[in-house]
Scaffold this motif. Sequence first.
Motif, PDB file in Angstrom:
ATOM      1  N   ASN A 133      30.844 -49.914 -52.314  1.00 30.29           N
ATOM      2  CA  ASN A 133      29.724 -49.187 -51.714  1.00 30.29           C
ATOM      3  C   ASN A 133      29.550 -47.756 -52.231  1.00 30.29           C
ATOM      4  O   ASN A 133      28.640 -47.049 -51.794  1.00 30.29           O
ATOM      5  N   SER A 134      30.387 -47.324 -53.158  1.00 29.97           N
ATOM      6  CA  SER A 134      30.376 -45.911 -53.578  1.00 29.97           C
ATOM      7  C   SER A 134      29.366 -45.598 -54.666  1.00 29.97           C
ATOM      8  O   SER A 134      29.171 -44.410 -54.985  1.00 29.97           O
ATOM      9  N   ALA A 135      28.741 -46.624 -55.249  1.00 34.89           N
ATOM     10  CA  ALA A 135      27.864 -46.421 -56.408  1.00 34.89           C
ATOM     11  C   ALA A 135      28.613 -45.727 -57.549  1.00 34.89           C
ATOM     12  O   ALA A 135      28.037 -44.964 -58.313  1.00 34.89           O
ATOM     13  N   GLU A 136      29.911 -45.991 -57.616  1.00 37.00           N
ATOM     14  CA  GLU A 136      30.773 -45.480 -58.700  1.00 37.00           C
ATOM     15  C   GLU A 136      30.803 -43.956 -58.752  1.00 37.00           C
ATOM     16  O   GLU A 136      30.794 -43.350 -59.822  1.00 37.00           O
ATOM     17  N   ARG A 137      30.850 -43.329 -57.570  1.00 38.47           N
ATOM     18  CA  ARG A 137      30.951 -41.867 -57.537  1.00 38.47           C
ATOM     19  C   ARG A 137      31.640 -41.427 -56.257  1.00 38.47           C
ATOM     20  O   ARG A 137      31.695 -42.150 -55.263  1.00 38.47           O
ATOM     21  N   ILE A 138      32.148 -40.210 -56.306  1.00 33.40           N
ATOM     22  CA  ILE A 138      32.791 -39.587 -55.158  1.00 33.40           C
ATOM     23  C   ILE A 138      31.729 -39.130 -54.164  1.00 33.40           C
ATOM     24  O   ILE A 138      30.571 -38.889 -54.545  1.00 33.40           O
ATOM     25  N   HIS A 139      32.112 -39.010 -52.898  1.00 29.87           N
ATOM     26  CA  HIS A 139      31.153 -38.639 -51.854  1.00 29.87           C
ATOM     27  C   HIS A 139      31.699 -37.480 -51.014  1.00 29.87           C
ATOM     28  O   HIS A 139      32.912 -37.277 -50.918  1.00 29.87           O
ATOM     29  N   PRO A 140      30.807 -36.703 -50.374  1.00 31.55           N
ATOM     30  CA  PRO A 140      31.262 -35.625 -49.490  1.00 31.55           C
ATOM     31  C   PRO A 140      32.179 -36.158 -48.393  1.00 31.55           C
ATOM     32  O   PRO A 140      32.035 -37.306 -47.941  1.00 31.55           O
ATOM     33  N   VAL A 141      33.102 -35.318 -47.955  1.00 25.73           N
ATOM     34  CA  VAL A 141      34.037 -35.724 -46.903  1.00 25.73           C
ATOM     35  C   VAL A 141      33.286 -35.927 -45.587  1.00 25.73           C
ATOM     36  O   VAL A 141      32.225 -35.347 -45.362  1.00 25.73           O
ATOM     37  N   GLY A 142      33.846 -36.782 -44.736  1.00 27.17           N
ATOM     38  CA  GLY A 142      33.309 -36.960 -43.403  1.00 27.17           C
ATOM     39  C   GLY A 142      32.062 -37.809 -43.310  1.00 27.17           C
ATOM     40  O   GLY A 142      31.418 -37.844 -42.256  1.00 27.17           O
ATOM     41  N   GLY A 143      31.717 -38.528 -44.384  1.00 24.80           N
ATOM     42  CA  GLY A 143      30.502 -39.324 -44.363  1.00 24.80           C
ATOM     43  C   GLY A 143      30.661 -40.698 -43.748  1.00 24.80           C
ATOM     44  O   GLY A 143      29.667 -41.381 -43.519  1.00 24.80           O
ATOM     45  N   LYS A 144      31.879 -41.102 -43.485  1.00 29.89           N
ATOM     46  CA  LYS A 144      32.152 -42.396 -42.869  1.00 29.89           C
ATOM     47  C   LYS A 144      32.812 -42.189 -41.507  1.00 29.89           C
ATOM     48  O   LYS A 144      33.236 -41.090 -41.157  1.00 29.89           O
ATOM     49  N   ARG A 145      32.916 -43.262 -40.750  1.00 28.49           N
ATOM     50  CA  ARG A 145      33.449 -43.178 -39.392  1.00 28.49           C
ATOM     51  C   ARG A 145      34.928 -42.806 -39.414  1.00 28.49           C
ATOM     52  O   ARG A 145      35.703 -43.352 -40.210  1.00 28.49           O
TER      53      ARG A 145
END
Length: 216
Positions: A133-145
């Motif tokens: 589900n990441s689209a092959e990239r890092i994501h900002p912290v706290g975006g998931k439950r």
Amino acid sequence: MVAVPAGTVTLSDRRTGRRWPVEVGPCHMAAHPVTQAWYAEVTGHRPGTVQGDLLPVESVSWWDAVRFCNALSRRAGLTPAYHLRPEAGTAEWDARADGYRLPTEAEWEHACRAGSTGPRYGPLDEIAWYRGNSAERIHPVGGKRPNAWGLYDMLGNVWNWCWDLYDPEVYGTYRVLRGGGWSDEHWSCRASVRRRSHPTFRIDDVGFRVARSVAA
């Protein structure tokens, strides 16, 4: 920082088939991995392959992580937890110090599980950024439950350096990594999965979070 209660966790290693219980004392742990903005504020450096204040800092070695812990402690007027001699390849943890430090892997797994007993503390797509589900990239912290204790990104997004040596008789100075990252398949994003790497290793899906001991 989130209060993590005392408890017992059973660690396991698939390579050897070994399982061993560990009693864990109470501690405080950061609610999310160290961000690029936090790392830059403390160290004056901003490593990372993609820039963003709320992205987890990555491309940091284990040595970078323990140096950050000591620098953060000094900044807060606390006693640094580590006596470091990088030139000799040695690091000692002063368990009496009140400063910031890396979690042990037992603390990490206990905190990750947050009282749960399955491989994960929730449905993977709801709690973690991983290959699916990441689209092959890092994501900002706290975006998931978060988990039940209020800790975000314990699984996925970036692997977390832990204090422990992985298996010194076989792997020497290699340190433990936990949690899985944004480029990993689902089977790597489980509470029990252990990975290892050399303490100088840097890559775009490895970061860390900090902890502090609770005064006796």
